[in-house]
Design a protein around this motif. Sequence first.
Motif, PDB file in Angstrom:
ATOM      1  N   ARG A 177     -14.699  31.358 -18.483  1.00 62.47           N
ATOM      2  CA  ARG A 177     -13.940  31.409 -17.222  1.00 62.47           C
ATOM      3  C   ARG A 177     -12.709  32.295 -17.373  1.00 62.47           C
ATOM      4  O   ARG A 177     -12.418  33.131 -16.509  1.00 62.47           O
ATOM      5  CB  ARG A 177     -13.504  30.006 -16.794  1.00 62.47           C
ATOM      6  CG  ARG A 177     -14.592  29.148 -16.213  1.00 62.47           C
ATOM      7  CD  ARG A 177     -14.044  27.889 -15.549  1.00 62.47           C
ATOM      8  NE  ARG A 177     -13.084  27.145 -16.345  1.00 62.47           N
ATOM      9  CZ  ARG A 177     -13.402  26.180 -17.206  1.00 62.47           C
ATOM     10  NH1 ARG A 177     -14.668  25.842 -17.399  1.00 62.47           N
ATOM     11  NH2 ARG A 177     -12.458  25.534 -17.865  1.00 62.47           N
ATOM     12  N   ALA A 178     -11.997  32.119 -18.474  1.00 63.27           N
ATOM     13  CA  ALA A 178     -10.770  32.898 -18.694  1.00 63.27           C
ATOM     14  C   ALA A 178     -11.082  34.387 -18.850  1.00 63.27           C
ATOM     15  O   ALA A 178     -10.393  35.230 -18.273  1.00 63.27           O
ATOM     16  CB  ALA A 178     -10.031  32.374 -19.930  1.00 63.27           C
ATOM     17  N   VAL A 179     -12.117  34.698 -19.600  1.00 66.58           N
ATOM     18  CA  VAL A 179     -12.445  36.108 -19.815  1.00 66.58           C
ATOM     19  C   VAL A 179     -12.877  36.769 -18.513  1.00 66.58           C
ATOM     20  O   VAL A 179     -12.467  37.895 -18.220  1.00 66.58           O
ATOM     21  CB  VAL A 179     -13.514  36.263 -20.924  1.00 66.58           C
ATOM     22  CG1 VAL A 179     -13.966  37.711 -21.056  1.00 66.58           C
ATOM     23  CG2 VAL A 179     -12.979  35.761 -22.260  1.00 66.58           C
ATOM     24  N   ARG A 180     -13.682  36.065 -17.731  1.00 62.22           N
ATOM     25  CA  ARG A 180     -14.082  36.641 -16.433  1.00 62.22           C
ATOM     26  C   ARG A 180     -12.868  36.838 -15.533  1.00 62.22           C
ATOM     27  O   ARG A 180     -12.761  37.831 -14.816  1.00 62.22           O
ATOM     28  CB  ARG A 180     -15.122  35.753 -15.757  1.00 62.22           C
ATOM     29  CG  ARG A 180     -16.528  35.965 -16.295  1.00 62.22           C
ATOM     30  CD  ARG A 180     -17.576  35.365 -15.384  1.00 62.22           C
ATOM     31  NE  ARG A 180     -17.361  33.971 -15.096  1.00 62.22           N
ATOM     32  CZ  ARG A 180     -17.822  32.961 -15.842  1.00 62.22           C
ATOM     33  NH1 ARG A 180     -18.527  33.202 -16.923  1.00 62.22           N
ATOM     34  NH2 ARG A 180     -17.595  31.720 -15.499  1.00 62.22           N
ATOM     35  N   ARG A 181     -11.941  35.911 -15.570  1.00 62.12           N
ATOM     36  CA  ARG A 181     -10.751  36.002 -14.726  1.00 62.12           C
ATOM     37  C   ARG A 181      -9.852  37.162 -15.124  1.00 62.12           C
ATOM     38  O   ARG A 181      -9.327  37.882 -14.282  1.00 62.12           O
ATOM     39  CB  ARG A 181      -9.967  34.696 -14.798  1.00 62.12           C
ATOM     40  CG  ARG A 181      -8.695  34.721 -14.005  1.00 62.12           C
ATOM     41  CD  ARG A 181      -7.954  33.430 -14.094  1.00 62.12           C
ATOM     42  NE  ARG A 181      -6.722  33.530 -13.321  1.00 62.12           N
ATOM     43  CZ  ARG A 181      -5.811  32.598 -13.308  1.00 62.12           C
ATOM     44  NH1 ARG A 181      -5.987  31.480 -13.986  1.00 62.12           N
ATOM     45  NH2 ARG A 181      -4.727  32.754 -12.605  1.00 62.12           N
ATOM     46  N   TRP A 182      -9.676  37.356 -16.424  1.00 57.43           N
ATOM     47  CA  TRP A 182      -8.707  38.339 -16.912  1.00 57.43           C
ATOM     48  C   TRP A 182      -9.323  39.705 -17.187  1.00 57.43           C
ATOM     49  O   TRP A 182      -8.598  40.675 -17.404  1.00 57.43           O
ATOM     50  CB  TRP A 182      -8.037  37.813 -18.184  1.00 57.43           C
ATOM     51  CG  TRP A 182      -7.117  36.685 -17.883  1.00 57.43           C
ATOM     52  CD1 TRP A 182      -7.433  35.362 -17.900  1.00 57.43           C
ATOM     53  CD2 TRP A 182      -5.748  36.756 -17.484  1.00 57.43           C
ATOM     54  NE1 TRP A 182      -6.345  34.601 -17.545  1.00 57.43           N
ATOM     55  CE2 TRP A 182      -5.305  35.443 -17.278  1.00 57.43           C
ATOM     56  CE3 TRP A 182      -4.873  37.812 -17.273  1.00 57.43           C
ATOM     57  CZ2 TRP A 182      -4.003  35.156 -16.891  1.00 57.43           C
ATOM     58  CZ3 TRP A 182      -3.583  37.524 -16.882  1.00 57.43           C
ATOM     59  CH2 TRP A 182      -3.152  36.204 -16.694  1.00 57.43           C
ATOM     60  N   SER A 183     -10.634  39.814 -17.201  1.00 55.91           N
ATOM     61  CA  SER A 183     -11.282  41.093 -17.504  1.00 55.91           C
ATOM     62  C   SER A 183     -11.754  41.768 -16.218  1.00 55.91           C
ATOM     63  O   SER A 183     -12.933  41.970 -15.997  1.00 55.91           O
ATOM     64  CB  SER A 183     -12.469  40.867 -18.447  1.00 55.91           C
ATOM     65  OG  SER A 183     -12.014  40.366 -19.666  1.00 55.91           O
ATOM     66  N   VAL A 184     -10.819  42.119 -15.416  1.00 56.88           N
ATOM     67  CA  VAL A 184     -11.147  42.732 -14.126  1.00 56.88           C
ATOM     68  C   VAL A 184     -11.131  44.246 -14.259  1.00 56.88           C
ATOM     69  O   VAL A 184     -10.342  44.835 -14.903  1.00 56.88           O
ATOM     70  CB  VAL A 184     -10.129  42.302 -13.051  1.00 56.88           C
ATOM     71  CG1 VAL A 184     -10.512  42.887 -11.711  1.00 56.88           C
ATOM     72  CG2 VAL A 184     -10.070  40.796 -12.961  1.00 56.88           C
TER      73      VAL A 184
END
Length: 184
Positions: A177-184
């Motif tokens: 979840r964190a990686v998807r959120r921050w890897s835009v």
Amino acid sequence: MVNIAITYFSGAGHTRKLADTLALALGREDCAARLIDVTSMEPLDWQALEASDAILFGAPTYMGGPAAEFKAFMDATSDIWEQQLWADKLAAGFTVATFPAGDKLSTLMQMNIFAMQHGMIWIGQDQIGAPVDQTKPGINQTGAWLGLSATTVRDKTQLVASEDLDTAHRFGKRIARAVRRWSV
């Protein structure tokens, strides 16, 4: 798809079991997870670390800190540190030891400081288990918030308690979840 590298050293298989569980959880969240044993790294592994969106650090806790083999990997990144090639990547840590406390927090702290020196952004644990949340018996049994903390099981066919593997799976989902959120 986001790319996550899982670096680890495993002395007797316990840390590898956690790494495999994290990779499985990440895969179920549509993340590409690459397992990297730090004792047998090749140029492609170093390239994968540079290309990753997040790097997970895993080692058993021996004598109050990460195993020497993992520490050697940490020390081998000085050129990467000097150029800040991992800056702004996400990071998280996991460890396992014989005793429930087992000084595992010291290992997670060393991993966290290592990530901070590289300019990385740390992902901690978010699972509140029993006794606070009675619906989650065995989840995050040690109450470690800095990362994933597991305890070894003497049964060599099991290696790590099922509750700790469930916590690892939940931690993997949090990382995704964190990686998807921050890897835009």
